[in-house]
Design a protein around this motif. Structure first.
Motif, short mmCIF file in Angstrom:
data_model
loop_
_atom_site.label_atom_id
_atom_site.label_comp_id
_atom_site.label_asym_id
_atom_site.label_seq_id
_atom_site.Cartn_x
_atom_site.Cartn_y
_atom_site.Cartn_z
N UNK A 1 0.84 -1.19 0.00
CA UNK A 1 0.00 0.00 0.00
C UNK A 1 0.88 1.25 0.00
N UNK A 2 1.75 1.37 1.00
CA UNK A 2 2.60 2.55 1.14
C UNK A 2 3.99 2.38 0.53
N UNK A 3 4.43 1.14 0.43
CA UNK A 3 5.76 0.84 -0.09
C UNK A 3 5.67 -0.28 -1.11
N UNK A 4 6.47 -0.18 -2.16
CA UNK A 4 6.58 -1.24 -3.15
C UNK A 4 7.50 -2.34 -2.61
N UNK A 5 7.54 -3.46 -3.29
CA UNK A 5 8.47 -4.53 -2.92
C UNK A 5 9.91 -4.03 -2.98
N UNK A 6 10.25 -3.29 -4.02
CA UNK A 6 11.63 -2.78 -4.17
C UNK A 6 12.02 -1.87 -3.01
N UNK A 7 11.12 -1.00 -2.59
CA UNK A 7 11.41 -0.11 -1.46
C UNK A 7 11.48 -0.92 -0.17
N UNK A 8 10.59 -1.89 -0.02
CA UNK A 8 10.61 -2.74 1.18
C UNK A 8 11.89 -3.56 1.25
N UNK A 9 12.47 -3.94 0.11
CA UNK A 9 13.76 -4.63 0.11
C UNK A 9 14.84 -3.72 0.69
N UNK A 10 14.78 -2.43 0.38
CA UNK A 10 15.73 -1.47 0.95
C UNK A 10 15.52 -1.36 2.46
N UNK A 11 14.28 -1.43 2.90
CA UNK A 11 13.98 -1.43 4.33
C UNK A 11 14.61 -2.66 4.99
N UNK A 12 14.45 -3.83 4.37
CA UNK A 12 15.03 -5.06 4.91
C UNK A 12 16.55 -4.96 4.95
N UNK B 1 18.23 -16.09 9.56
CA UNK B 1 17.65 -14.76 9.46
C UNK B 1 16.15 -14.90 9.65
N UNK B 2 15.60 -14.00 10.44
CA UNK B 2 14.16 -14.00 10.73
C UNK B 2 13.60 -12.68 10.23
N UNK B 3 12.68 -12.76 9.27
CA UNK B 3 12.15 -11.54 8.67
C UNK B 3 10.66 -11.41 8.85
N UNK B 4 10.24 -10.22 9.24
CA UNK B 4 8.83 -9.90 9.45
C UNK B 4 8.48 -8.73 8.54
N UNK B 5 7.40 -8.87 7.79
CA UNK B 5 6.98 -7.85 6.84
C UNK B 5 5.57 -7.41 7.18
N UNK B 6 5.39 -6.10 7.34
CA UNK B 6 4.06 -5.55 7.59
C UNK B 6 3.44 -5.20 6.24
N UNK B 7 2.71 -6.15 5.70
CA UNK B 7 2.08 -5.95 4.40
C UNK B 7 0.56 -5.93 4.52
N UNK B 8 -0.06 -5.46 3.47
CA UNK B 8 -1.52 -5.49 3.42
C UNK B 8 -1.96 -6.97 3.45
N UNK B 9 -3.21 -7.26 3.83
CA UNK B 9 -3.63 -8.65 3.97
C UNK B 9 -3.40 -9.51 2.73
N UNK B 10 -3.54 -8.93 1.54
CA UNK B 10 -3.36 -9.75 0.34
C UNK B 10 -1.91 -9.85 -0.12
N UNK B 11 -0.99 -9.20 0.57
CA UNK B 11 0.42 -9.22 0.17
C UNK B 11 0.99 -10.62 0.37
N UNK B 12 1.74 -11.12 -0.62
CA UNK B 12 2.26 -12.49 -0.55
C UNK B 12 3.73 -12.60 -0.98
N UNK B 13 4.43 -11.47 -1.06
CA UNK B 13 5.82 -11.50 -1.55
C UNK B 13 6.84 -11.29 -0.43
N UNK B 14 6.53 -11.82 0.74
CA UNK B 14 7.41 -11.67 1.90
C UNK B 14 8.84 -12.15 1.62
N UNK B 15 9.02 -13.31 0.97
CA UNK B 15 10.39 -13.76 0.71
C UNK B 15 11.19 -12.78 -0.15
N UNK B 16 10.54 -12.16 -1.14
CA UNK B 16 11.25 -11.21 -1.98
C UNK B 16 11.69 -9.99 -1.17
#
Length: 154
Positions: free
Chosen positions: A57-68, A95-110
């Motif tokens: 919603x607020x961040x794309x996958x590419x931006x969220x990768x930078x966050x990670x 490595x343990x990763x947590x992603x705050x995504x919208x309910x339909x988001x499914x690209x956590x591994x990316x």
């Protein structure tokens, strides 16, 4: 500090932020035997919180990768603070990763690949690790990603 890992960071122009202070009642890292457990780290850079909001919603996958990636840099900063020298890391175990995504988001591994790729870039083969990447309904401070790690150390 001028060890092998610090030289690799400098060569790649990777700047570790200052290790953030805990925001609640916990310690940033605990060593037990030859394992170092680094608590979950958010996307802080020298006191500034970045990458706020929900992925998808607020961040794309590419931006969220930078966050990670920034979270992983904070994990390394905590490891360096605990060990004194990142050359003491034998390997990244998990490595343990947590992603705050919208309910339909499914690209956590990316998204968490942003952290995983950094660990491999910094430690080479010793940076290859087991991991999980999961979604969460929310994260503290409305951050987009949180990353924790376990290291084998000497």
């Amino acid at each position: 500090m001028s060890g092998r890992i610090e030289a690799r960071l400098a060569e790649r122009k990777i700047e570790l932020p200052n290790a953030p202070a805990p925001v609640a009642n916990y310690v940033p890292a605990v060593r037990s035997g030859n394992l170092l457990f680094v608590s979950g780290q958010g996307p802080w850079f020298n006191g500034e919180l970045r990458y706020i909001g929900k992925v998808g919603r607020d961040l794309t996958v590419a931006v969220a990768q930078q966050s990670a990636r920034l979270c992983a840099l904070n994990v390394l900063a905590q490891a360096r603070a605990a060990l004194g020298d990142l050359d003491r890391v034998v390997r990244v175990v998990q490595v343990q990763g947590f992603v705050d995504g919208i309910p339909e988001f499914a690209e956590h591994p990316q998204v968490i690949n942003g952290a995983s790729d950094l660990f491999v870039e910094v430690f080479g083969e010793a940076g290859r690790h087991s991991r999980f990447a999961v979604g969460s309904g929310s994260l503290p401070g409305n951050i987009s990603v949180e990353v924790a790690a376990i290291f084998e150390v000497e």
